[in-house]
Design a protein around this motif. Structure first.
Motif, PDB file in Angstrom:
ATOM      1  N   GLN A  81       0.821  -1.212   0.000  1.00 47.92           N
ATOM      2  CA  GLN A  81       0.000   0.000   0.000  1.00 47.92           C
ATOM      3  C   GLN A  81       0.864   1.276   0.000  1.00 47.92           C
ATOM      4  O   GLN A  81       0.535   2.268   0.625  1.00 47.92           O
ATOM      5  CB  GLN A  81      -0.952   0.001   1.207  1.00 47.92           C
ATOM      6  CG  GLN A  81      -2.005  -1.108   1.148  1.00 47.92           C
ATOM      7  CD  GLN A  81      -2.895  -1.119   2.374  1.00 47.92           C
ATOM      8  OE1 GLN A  81      -2.416  -1.354   3.491  1.00 47.92           O
ATOM      9  NE2 GLN A  81      -4.194  -0.892   2.166  1.00 47.92           N
ATOM     10  N   LYS A  89       1.348   3.370  -2.395  1.00 42.83           N
ATOM     11  CA  LYS A  89       0.705   4.506  -3.046  1.00 42.83           C
ATOM     12  C   LYS A  89      -0.180   5.270  -2.061  1.00 42.83           C
ATOM     13  O   LYS A  89      -0.175   6.512  -2.024  1.00 42.83           O
ATOM     14  CB  LYS A  89      -0.119   4.036  -4.234  1.00 42.83           C
ATOM     15  CG  LYS A  89      -0.802   5.169  -4.975  1.00 42.83           C
ATOM     16  CD  LYS A  89      -1.603   4.656  -6.167  1.00 42.83           C
ATOM     17  CE  LYS A  89      -2.299   5.811  -6.882  1.00 42.83           C
ATOM     18  NZ  LYS A  89      -3.100   5.333  -8.045  1.00 42.83           N
ATOM     19  N   ALA A 126       1.935   7.302   0.253  1.00 45.80           N
ATOM     20  CA  ALA A 126       2.442   8.509  -0.404  1.00 45.80           C
ATOM     21  C   ALA A 126       1.354   9.581  -0.499  1.00 45.80           C
ATOM     22  O   ALA A 126       1.617  10.775  -0.317  1.00 45.80           O
ATOM     23  CB  ALA A 126       2.966   8.167  -1.797  1.00 45.80           C
ATOM     24  N   GLN A 127       0.105   9.155  -0.768  1.00 43.52           N
ATOM     25  CA  GLN A 127      -0.995  10.105  -0.862  1.00 43.52           C
ATOM     26  C   GLN A 127      -1.309  10.741   0.488  1.00 43.52           C
ATOM     27  O   GLN A 127      -1.657  11.923   0.569  1.00 43.52           O
ATOM     28  CB  GLN A 127      -2.236   9.407  -1.433  1.00 43.52           C
ATOM     29  CG  GLN A 127      -2.111   9.057  -2.910  1.00 43.52           C
ATOM     30  CD  GLN A 127      -3.291   8.255  -3.406  1.00 43.52           C
ATOM     31  OE1 GLN A 127      -3.795   7.373  -2.698  1.00 43.52           O
ATOM     32  NE2 GLN A 127      -3.742   8.536  -4.628  1.00 43.52           N
ATOM     33  N   HIS A 156      -8.867   2.905  -2.495  1.00 40.30           N
ATOM     34  CA  HIS A 156      -8.000   1.802  -2.062  1.00 40.30           C
ATOM     35  C   HIS A 156      -8.774   0.701  -1.329  1.00 40.30           C
ATOM     36  O   HIS A 156      -8.149  -0.188  -0.728  1.00 40.30           O
ATOM     37  CB  HIS A 156      -6.896   2.343  -1.150  1.00 40.30           C
ATOM     38  CG  HIS A 156      -5.958   3.301  -1.832  1.00 40.30           C
ATOM     39  ND1 HIS A 156      -4.889   2.868  -2.581  1.00 40.30           N
ATOM     40  CD2 HIS A 156      -5.965   4.665  -1.905  1.00 40.30           C
ATOM     41  CE1 HIS A 156      -4.243   3.935  -3.064  1.00 40.30           C
ATOM     42  NE2 HIS A 156      -4.873   5.037  -2.675  1.00 40.30           N
TER      43      HIS A 156
END
Length: 463
Positions: free
Chosen positions: A397, A399, A402-403, A439
């Protein structure tokens, strides 16, 4: 020959009221109509004359005398009549002023003709405001904006500085490069304008990056707007405990100043102090400062500061609304702040709408009365539902992690031996819901403390 006179620090003010006049309309039928020629701003009250005097003093000029009068229709050649010109000439001889300031906007030819008649420097209201802005500019962006506005204003007035070279005079020894010199000046001026616009475009991009970052972090922006000398900078200092320059003069603040505010309920905001507005603000100034005023345009809330002790507060309020409409900010929510109740005698109070939302507050930035109540109102208006707690992110996870960092939502994290991350977040619930849908995670995956993470891991079969 005519050489433009030098300027100085002592001024003679000329304030002319333009009254109603009769002009043929509807097939020749006379009808009384107000004369409002393009570019000629009119003043018609004692408060307007007082404001004009304050403008001159804010520019650092010594006001020696003020000449008032009225005309039914401005003269195309001199704006005023021969009798008023003679009155000004006698006053100049008495006071020995260095400059004559007109409270209206004069055309380049009117300024030139008046200077010929009076043999002193003649400036109009727009030139005076530009000079004040030039004195107040402190930041790189502010100086660029002022210079651009000055060059735009100067572009129609170049001829005055070079009339001693004009070819039209003729005669032996007087023919020469006058026209060429004017063309050269215009070319150099246009080149400088191009350079300034390019530099300002770069500054605008940098400001856009800052606004974008604040948007991603979910931090609201609150902009102080209002008529000049309404007390915006004093209130800004009181709210942020800063020492931004504040004075009882017009346009004391020019460059925008931004500071972070921590409000009740864990709400944070950025408070922006902007330049004060004034009636008939020169259009070249509005254009040049459009990038600065974008802070107002993109604010989440405007604090519209009004001098409660001003007899013309409603007119001032309307003038500010006109400027806001001119930059497209008329739809930004406003909270009216009536300042200087220590002078008006009004007590601290809050006005609310039928649904309970605060619409206006009365306070004193000078004494601090009502400022705490304002901070509480801001917390109410800006508060949003938050999503706060601990969650577990698997190594796959990355990504999402990072978000969360990009949204400035991460408060703390701890990386485990198996590669999982225990992460503490605090962010706008709406933004978290968007990420959750992307997600495939649920709000129940957020727990109030780190010790409860084991339950999530056990329920998901990850331990």
């Amino acid at each position: 020959m005519f050489d433009r006179p030098d300027s100085g620090n002592s001024a003679l003010l000329v304030h002319i009221d333009i009254s109603h006049w009769r002009q043929p309309v509807n097939g020749g039928v006379s009808q009384t109509q107000p004369f409002a020629p393009k570019g000629n701003a009119t003043f018609d009250t004692e408060d307007d004359r007082t404001e004009f005097v304050e403008l001159a003093r804010s520019a650092g000029l010594t006001v020696l005398d003020t000449i008032v009068g009225s005309i039914s229709k401005p003269s195309a050649r001199h704006f005023i009549g021969s009798g008023k010109i003679e009155e000004i000439r006698l006053a100049l001889a008495e006071h020995e002023a260095d400059v004559v300031l007109f409270g209206q906007t004069l055309s380049p030819s009117q300024e030139r003709n008046l200077e010929r008649e009076l043999s002193v420097r003649v400036l109009d209201r727009n030139s005076l405001i530009l000079d004040i802005f030039a004195q107040r500019a402190r930041t790189f962006e502010g100086k660029l904006q002022v210079e651009l506005a000055q060059l735009v204003h100067l572009s129609t007035r170049l001829v005055r500085g070079w009339t001693h070279l004009e070819r039209q005079k003729g005669g032996i020894g007087l023919r020469g490069p006058g026209e060429t010199q004017l063309e050269t000046d215009r070319r150099l001026l246009n080149e400088r304008v191009r350079v300034l616009k390019k530099r300002l475009a770069k500054v605008r991009r940098q400001r856009e990056q800052g606004r974008s970052q604040r948007g991603k972090s979910g931090i609201a922006t609150v902009a102080l707007v209002g008529y000049t000398n309404a007390g915006k900078s004093t209130l800004f200092n009181r709210m942020t405990e800063e020492t931004v320059y504040a004075a009882d003069q017009l346009f004391a603040t020019l460059d925008p100043t931004l500071r972070r505010l921590d409000l009740d309920g864990g709400v944070s905001a950025v408070l922006a102090d902007t330049v004060g507005f004034i009636r008939d603000l020169p259009h070249e100034l509005v254009d040049a400062f459009r990038s600065t005023l974008t802070e107002t345009l993109e604010a989440d809330l405007l604090l519209h500061i009004v001098d409660d002790n001003d007899s013309e507060r409603e007119q001032r309020r309307d003038e500010v609304d006109k400027v806001l409409a001119g930059i497209g900010a008329q739809e930004v929510p406003q909270l009216m702040v009536f300042n200087k109740i220590d002078l008006s005698g009004h007590g601290v109070s809050v006005e609310r709408s039928e649904d309970g939302e605060a619409q206006a507050i009365w306070l004193s930035a000078m004494t601090g009365d009502g400022v705490e109540e304002l901070m509480q109102l801001l917390g109410e208006r800006l508060s949003v539902e938050r999503c706060s707690g601990w969650m577990v992110l698997l190594p796959t996870q990355g990504k999402l992690r990072a978000q969360l960092y990009s949204a400035n939502a991460v408060i703390e994290e701890a990386v485990q031996e198996n590669g999982a991350v225990h992460i503490h977040i605090d962010m706008d619930a709406v933004e978290f819901a968007r990420l959750a849908r992307e997600h495939s995670i649920e709000v129940k995956d957020i727990v109030p403390d780190r010790e409860s993470l084991g339950e999530i891991l056990a329920a998901s079969g990850r331990v």
